[in-house]
Design a protein around this motif. Sequence first.
Motif, short mmCIF file in Angstrom:
data_model
loop_
_atom_site.label_atom_id
_atom_site.label_comp_id
_atom_site.label_asym_id
_atom_site.label_seq_id
_atom_site.Cartn_x
_atom_site.Cartn_y
_atom_site.Cartn_z
N ARG A 189 6.04 -11.86 5.83
CA ARG A 189 5.48 -11.98 7.06
C ARG A 189 5.74 -10.56 8.09
O ARG A 189 5.00 -10.32 8.64
N ALA A 190 7.25 -10.07 7.97
CA ALA A 190 7.52 -8.91 8.81
C ALA A 190 6.42 -7.94 8.32
O ALA A 190 5.97 -7.00 9.11
N ALA A 191 6.48 -7.78 6.96
CA ALA A 191 5.56 -6.58 6.26
C ALA A 191 4.26 -6.68 6.85
O ALA A 191 3.39 -5.79 7.43
N ASP A 192 3.68 -7.86 6.89
CA ASP A 192 2.29 -8.23 7.40
C ASP A 192 2.37 -7.96 8.85
O ASP A 192 1.14 -7.42 9.28
N LEU B 91 1.94 2.51 7.65
CA LEU B 91 1.76 2.54 6.09
C LEU B 91 3.26 3.34 5.59
O LEU B 91 3.99 2.77 4.93
N GLU B 92 3.69 4.18 6.51
CA GLU B 92 5.06 4.83 6.33
C GLU B 92 6.20 3.54 6.66
O GLU B 92 7.05 3.72 5.78
N LEU B 93 6.10 2.96 7.77
CA LEU B 93 7.00 1.96 7.94
C LEU B 93 6.91 0.72 6.89
O LEU B 93 8.17 0.09 6.23
N GLY C 219 -0.66 -5.17 -1.49
CA GLY C 219 -1.95 -5.48 -1.02
C GLY C 219 -2.15 -5.05 0.32
O GLY C 219 -3.30 -4.77 0.69
N MET C 220 -1.06 -5.13 1.10
CA MET C 220 -1.18 -4.67 2.69
C MET C 220 -1.36 -3.09 2.39
O MET C 220 -2.28 -2.56 3.34
N GLU C 221 -0.91 -2.46 1.52
CA GLU C 221 -1.04 -0.87 1.40
C GLU C 221 -2.49 -0.63 1.03
O GLU C 221 -3.03 0.29 1.50
#
Length: 353
Positions: free
Chosen positions: A44-47, A61-63, A131-133
């Motif tokens: 969830r944090a990544a999203d 993207l970097e983070l 997937g987020m990338e």
Amino acid sequence: MNQSTRAVLLGPLLKSVSRSFYLTLRILPAGMRDPVALAYLLARAADTIADTSLIAPQLRLELLLSLRAQVNGAPDDGALARIAGEVAGQQAQADERALLESLGGALAILPQLSKADRDAVRDIVTTLTTGMEFDLRTFPDETSGEIAALGEFDELDRYTYLVAGCVGEFWTKMTYAHMPGTLKAAPDIMLAGGVRFGKALQMTNVLRDCARDLRIGRCYLPSSMLARHGIAPRELLAPDASDKARPVQDELLQTTIALYRDALAYTMAIPSSAIRLRLACLWPIMIGLETLVLLARNDAWLDPERITKVRRNDVYRIMAASMPLVASNGLLKVWAERRISDIQAALNGATRP
């Protein structure tokens, strides 16, 4: 990390950011809760990082990649500070800010898990962030006014694995690890079923959120499918788009129904004695099929002002309705076929306004 901090992260904070998932988590067998909860928090944090449109995509993207590396054992206090300072400050919701500011604590829980659970959490977060990338690399900046579309259905199918099918896989692995002897079917069968279960839920999200995604430049409806009906992705923004693109929606709904049938078979393969686990699987199926009924009945499904949504009161109604069904495969089949019939009737025009 002391136990009180861990309890807050996996308790009140998780509840504040997970909404309906927290209800599912609460009924999971005790051994599964912590690794599943931690995986959810980290994902969830990544999203949230990936979706913070006020920050340039390249920085997001970097983070995101830095967070993935930290999950996999490469500490980066500087990146955590940037996430807490630059990304958290852009969040309108206090709970989202708290989550990003608590990432260090969440990462500190990982070494406290068993090696098997730690490896499983790392695998699932790695796949989800892939997937987020994909989103950040494939689609334009949300403010650019441009639209990019997936090309073929295979791309959509791969995407649904990366952001949800892998969750069904992870869930299945956790079940085998923490509830040994519960699942009688061979692991390869259940793992494949878990993947299709997750894909069913993500296909529902794709169709439900299509109108909003289009307005930030993301078209998950494959351009090859649109082209068969003479539609270009940008035409999906037009006032008459819902009707024009109905054949594409119908085709994808049929695909999603097939996935839900497999999700139901997965649930029915869980022994009726494992009520908590069956309920944890049944609730998203019931909510998902209810969403498909509403989608099939929505003549303005590509209008951002007419987004299909199952209301909170209906979620509680669905949960209550699940209780007399959950232990009986026969009743589950009857219920599911009725909801699928409702979807098919709407697709045939019987119940559309």
